[in-house]
Design a protein around this motif. Structure first.
Motif, PDB file in Angstrom:
ATOM      1  N   VAL A  66       0.926  -1.272  -0.138  1.00 32.38           N
ATOM      2  CA  VAL A  66       0.032   0.088  -0.156  1.00 32.38           C
ATOM      3  C   VAL A  66       1.082   1.319  -0.062  1.00 32.38           C
ATOM      4  CG1 VAL A  66      -1.664   1.274   1.306  1.00 32.38           C
ATOM      5  CG2 VAL A  66      -2.085  -1.333   1.178  1.00 32.38           C
ATOM      6  N   TYR A  67       0.494   2.148  -0.776  1.00 28.88           N
ATOM      7  CA  TYR A  67       1.274   3.361  -0.834  1.00 28.88           C
ATOM      8  C   TYR A  67       0.277   4.655  -0.870  1.00 28.88           C
ATOM      9  CZ  TYR A  67       4.848   0.330  -2.790  1.00 28.88           C
ATOM     10  OH  TYR A  67       5.828  -0.723  -2.726  1.00 28.88           O
ATOM     11  N   ALA A  68       1.046   5.644  -0.159  1.00 28.98           N
ATOM     12  CA  ALA A  68       0.054   6.878  -0.079  1.00 28.98           C
ATOM     13  C   ALA A  68       0.565   8.035  -0.756  1.00 28.98           C
ATOM     14  CB  ALA A  68       0.526   7.427   1.630  1.00 28.98           C
ATOM     15  N   SER A  69      -0.501   8.961  -1.469  1.00 26.26           N
ATOM     16  CA  SER A  69      -0.218  10.169  -1.972  1.00 26.26           C
ATOM     17  C   SER A  69       0.683  11.200  -1.650  1.00 26.26           C
ATOM     18  CB  SER A  69      -1.579  10.586  -2.713  1.00 26.26           C
ATOM     19  OG  SER A  69      -2.128  10.989  -1.528  1.00 26.26           O
ATOM     20  N   GLN A  70       0.969  11.014  -0.285  1.00 31.24           N
ATOM     21  CA  GLN A  70       1.649  12.159   0.440  1.00 31.24           C
ATOM     22  C   GLN A  70       2.304  11.370   1.709  1.00 31.24           C
ATOM     23  OE1 GLN A  70      -1.776  14.511   0.918  1.00 31.24           O
ATOM     24  NE2 GLN A  70      -1.709  14.393   3.048  1.00 31.24           N
ATOM     25  N   LEU A  86       2.742  10.630   5.490  1.00 30.99           N
ATOM     26  CA  LEU A  86       1.574  10.804   6.456  1.00 30.99           C
ATOM     27  C   LEU A  86       1.768  11.439   7.754  1.00 30.99           C
ATOM     28  CD1 LEU A  86       0.581   6.829   6.061  1.00 30.99           C
ATOM     29  CD2 LEU A  86      -0.542   8.764   5.122  1.00 30.99           C
ATOM     30  N   SER A  87       0.784  12.109   8.375  1.00 29.39           N
ATOM     31  CA  SER A  87       0.912  12.864   9.570  1.00 29.39           C
ATOM     32  C   SER A  87       1.307  11.983  10.717  1.00 29.39           C
ATOM     33  CB  SER A  87      -0.367  13.758   9.975  1.00 29.39           C
ATOM     34  OG  SER A  87      -1.342  12.938  10.105  1.00 29.39           O
ATOM     35  N   GLU A  88       1.875  12.444  11.849  1.00 21.86           N
ATOM     36  CA  GLU A  88       2.163  11.948  12.950  1.00 21.86           C
ATOM     37  C   GLU A  88       0.880  11.273  13.495  1.00 21.86           C
ATOM     38  OE1 GLU A  88       4.961  10.658  15.972  1.00 21.86           O
ATOM     39  OE2 GLU A  88       5.108  11.399  14.021  1.00 21.86           O
ATOM     40  N   ALA A  89      -0.219  11.838  13.650  1.00 24.04           N
ATOM     41  CA  ALA A  89      -1.472  11.204  14.116  1.00 24.04           C
ATOM     42  C   ALA A  89      -2.020  10.111  13.098  1.00 24.04           C
ATOM     43  CB  ALA A  89      -2.590  12.307  14.137  1.00 24.04           C
ATOM     44  N   VAL A  90      -1.806  10.139  12.016  1.00 29.36           N
ATOM     45  CA  VAL A  90      -2.240   9.003  11.097  1.00 29.36           C
ATOM     46  C   VAL A  90      -1.256   7.820  11.475  1.00 29.36           C
ATOM     47  CG1 VAL A  90      -2.471   7.904   8.725  1.00 29.36           C
ATOM     48  CG2 VAL A  90      -3.205  10.201   9.302  1.00 29.36           C
ATOM     49  N   ARG A  91       0.122   8.205  11.697  1.00 34.30           N
ATOM     50  CA  ARG A  91       0.962   7.003  11.556  1.00 34.30           C
ATOM     51  C   ARG A  91       0.823   6.337  13.211  1.00 34.30           C
ATOM     52  NH1 ARG A  91       6.005   8.667  11.757  1.00 34.30           N
ATOM     53  NH2 ARG A  91       5.912  11.007  11.483  1.00 34.30           N
ATOM     54  N   LYS A  92       0.338   6.996  14.001  1.00 34.55           N
ATOM     55  CA  LYS A  92       0.250   6.587  15.400  1.00 34.55           C
ATOM     56  C   LYS A  92      -1.083   5.824  15.621  1.00 34.55           C
ATOM     57  CE  LYS A  92       3.827   8.824  17.694  1.00 34.55           C
ATOM     58  NZ  LYS A  92       4.452   7.967  18.023  1.00 34.55           N
ATOM     59  N   HIS A  93      -2.051   5.922  14.737  1.00 32.19           N
ATOM     60  CA  HIS A  93      -3.195   5.469  14.914  1.00 32.19           C
ATOM     61  C   HIS A  93      -3.328   3.780  14.779  1.00 32.19           C
ATOM     62  CE1 HIS A  93      -7.379   4.749  14.119  1.00 32.19           C
ATOM     63  NE2 HIS A  93      -7.821   5.798  14.752  1.00 32.19           N
ATOM     64  N   ARG A  94      -3.713   3.056  15.856  1.00 31.11           N
ATOM     65  CA  ARG A  94      -3.300   1.729  15.895  1.00 31.11           C
ATOM     66  C   ARG A  94      -4.103   0.965  14.660  1.00 31.11           C
ATOM     67  NH1 ARG A  94      -5.649  -2.632  18.608  1.00 31.11           N
ATOM     68  NH2 ARG A  94      -4.261  -4.082  19.401  1.00 31.11           N
ATOM     69  N   VAL A  95      -5.312   1.135  14.615  1.00 33.60           N
ATOM     70  CA  VAL A  95      -6.139   0.402  13.690  1.00 33.60           C
ATOM     71  C   VAL A  95      -5.753   0.779  12.156  1.00 33.60           C
ATOM     72  CG1 VAL A  95      -8.508   0.193  12.498  1.00 33.60           C
ATOM     73  CG2 VAL A  95      -8.338   0.367  15.060  1.00 33.60           C
ATOM     74  N   LEU A  96      -5.518   2.030  11.850  1.00 35.93           N
ATOM     75  CA  LEU A  96      -4.928   2.263  10.600  1.00 35.93           C
ATOM     76  C   LEU A  96      -3.871   1.709  10.287  1.00 35.93           C
ATOM     77  CD1 LEU A  96      -5.843   6.057  10.536  1.00 35.93           C
ATOM     78  CD2 LEU A  96      -6.715   4.145   8.925  1.00 35.93           C
ATOM     79  N   ALA A 126       1.748   3.099   5.141  1.00 31.39           N
ATOM     80  CA  ALA A 126       1.929   3.213   3.678  1.00 31.39           C
ATOM     81  C   ALA A 126       3.137   4.246   3.562  1.00 31.39           C
ATOM     82  CB  ALA A 126       0.592   3.637   3.185  1.00 31.39           C
ATOM     83  N   LEU A 127       4.111   3.641   2.566  1.00 30.84           N
ATOM     84  CA  LEU A 127       5.161   4.808   2.075  1.00 30.84           C
ATOM     85  C   LEU A 127       4.470   5.704   1.190  1.00 30.84           C
ATOM     86  CD1 LEU A 127       8.271   4.474   2.598  1.00 30.84           C
ATOM     87  CD2 LEU A 127       8.421   3.393   0.385  1.00 30.84           C
ATOM     88  N   TYR A 128       5.146   6.859   1.165  1.00 29.83           N
ATOM     89  CA  TYR A 128       4.750   7.850   0.243  1.00 29.83           C
ATOM     90  C   TYR A 128       5.529   7.225  -1.172  1.00 29.83           C
ATOM     91  CZ  TYR A 128       5.324  11.806  -2.566  1.00 29.83           C
ATOM     92  OH  TYR A 128       5.731  13.061  -3.586  1.00 29.83           O
ATOM     93  N   TRP A 129       4.713   6.899  -2.096  1.00 24.44           N
ATOM     94  CA  TRP A 129       5.059   6.250  -3.210  1.00 24.44           C
ATOM     95  C   TRP A 129       6.409   6.484  -4.006  1.00 24.44           C
ATOM     96  CZ3 TRP A 129       5.751   7.801  -8.431  1.00 24.44           C
ATOM     97  CH2 TRP A 129       5.212   8.884  -8.810  1.00 24.44           C
ATOM     98  N   ARG A 178      -4.742  10.037  -0.349  1.00 27.40           N
ATOM     99  CA  ARG A 178      -5.182   8.906  -1.056  1.00 27.40           C
ATOM    100  C   ARG A 178      -4.184   7.742  -0.912  1.00 27.40           C
ATOM    101  NH1 ARG A 178      -8.762  10.986   0.219  1.00 27.40           N
ATOM    102  NH2 ARG A 178     -10.199  12.375  -0.916  1.00 27.40           N
ATOM    103  N   PHE A 179      -4.892   6.418  -1.152  1.00 25.82           N
ATOM    104  CA  PHE A 179      -4.048   5.250  -0.941  1.00 25.82           C
ATOM    105  C   PHE A 179      -4.178   4.505  -2.343  1.00 25.82           C
ATOM    106  CE2 PHE A 179      -4.749   6.485   3.309  1.00 25.82           C
ATOM    107  CZ  PHE A 179      -3.631   6.570   4.047  1.00 25.82           C
ATOM    108  N   VAL A 180      -3.189   3.637  -2.195  1.00 25.56           N
ATOM    109  CA  VAL A 180      -3.405   2.818  -3.810  1.00 25.56           C
ATOM    110  C   VAL A 180      -2.436   1.459  -3.503  1.00 25.56           C
ATOM    111  CG1 VAL A 180      -1.091   3.684  -4.696  1.00 25.56           C
ATOM    112  CG2 VAL A 180      -2.739   2.518  -6.326  1.00 25.56           C
TER     113      VAL A 180
END
Length: 322
Positions: free
Chosen positions: A173-177, A179-189, A197-200, A238-240
């Protein structure tokens, strides 16, 4: 380990659709092989699509993040009894499920001795579980590298254990940008393969730094999260889900553009071989390729399947994720 070993018990427990992204149609041999895999192995598997490259007979394959072993048991049939498949996963419960069904599958496939093994360990530290330099023809991974905090270490280790001319064929899975700290630390995500996800674009720079040739994009499809709360957290990112090929081609600095002709010798791809998003090779047809593709085809396990000659236009393939 907790998410995949305890919270998830079946595919339906996933909260997003990141791990069930569809891919291109499967060859008949792969569909048949999947039907012979034990139902518990399939039910406990959380990868996205299938990660099955071509030209596998008698090859040695390493599956990073093998989970319950579905892809390993598929590949066991495709490499044949003379080939070998190693699965590595950090989650004890998943490795136990995979190991439990070795005898079942070897009997089902008619093999005299197992051609698969499952090891518990970390894909950033393959040396810790005894995997030697240049010991595999192919490394695969299915929607797992995003779960590793250190992607550079994963690619570095994959490069180390691959033989010269070897390939890393993987879906992730890759990200369009970034990711913020809040997203990267979200357990379920994180558990659902999105927060890690790595920025592509970073994949390209890391691959080059490690020593791989530029990534070849095979397929890509957008991910629909399908959960309003989680969509709100990721915002406009966005994710791909994308599959890439990375080749360990040594001394290819002298490579030049060329013309190639596919001989139609790969089982299941006798009429044409869809190599990636930019190159499809039809049996007997002359195709102009850039220097990178010429080097890959000459140096990898595909060398016997192609006639490669110098010349032709410089068919520079566009880089990037769909």
């Amino acid at each position: 380990q907790d998410y995949y070993g305890k919270e998830l018990q079946k595919l339906e427990d996933l909260k997003t659709k990141a791990c069930i992204t569809s891919t291109r149609p499967l060859p008949r041999a792969v569909r048949d092989a999947l039907e012979r895999v034990h139902e518990e192995v399939v039910a406990r598997y959380y990868g996205c699509g299938l990660v099955i490259p071509e030209c596998l007979v008698s090859r040695r394959i390493l599956d990073l993040g093998s989970g319950s072993g579905r892809d390993c048991y598929l590949l066991s049939q495709l490499v044949g009894e003379q080939g070998h498949v190693t699965g590595i996963d950090m989650t004890e419960g998943q490795v136990e499920v995979a190991k439990k069904h070795i005898a079942y599958h070897m009997d089902k496939f008619g093999y005299q001795k197992p051609n698969v093994e499952f090891l518990q360990g970390y894909m950033e530290k393959l040396g810790d579980i005894g995997l030697a330099d240049e010991s595999y023809d192919i490394v695969i991974s299915n929607c797992v590298i995003n779960l590793a905090p250190d992607k550079r270490a994963v690619l570095r280790e994959a490069y180390r254990v691959l033989k010269p001319g070897g390939e890393m064929y993987f879906s992730d899975v890759y990200a369009s940008q970034r990711l913020s700290e809040a997203v990267r630390k979200h357990r379920v995500l994180w558990g659902e393969c999105l927060a890690g996800a790595l920025y592509w674009r970073d994949l390209y720079s890391i691959a080059e730094e490690v020593g791989f040739r530029p990534p070849c994009l095979v397929t890509a499809s957008p991910i629909i999260i399908g959960d309003k709360e989680l969509e709100g957290i990721v915002g406009d990112c966005r994710f791909v889900s994308a599959t890439f090929r990375l080749f360990k081609v040594l001394g290819s600095s002298q490579a030049v553009p060329g013309q190639v002709i596919y001989n139609g010798g790969i089982v299941g791809h006798e009429r044409e071989l869809v190599f990636d998003a930019n190159f499809t090779f039809k049996k007997g047809e002359v195709v102009d390729v850039d220097a990178e593709m010429a080097a890959i085809l000459q140096s990898s396990r595909f060398a016997e399947e192609f006639l490669v000659r110098p010349g032709g236009a410089n068919a520079a393939a566009p880089q990037g994720c769909c």
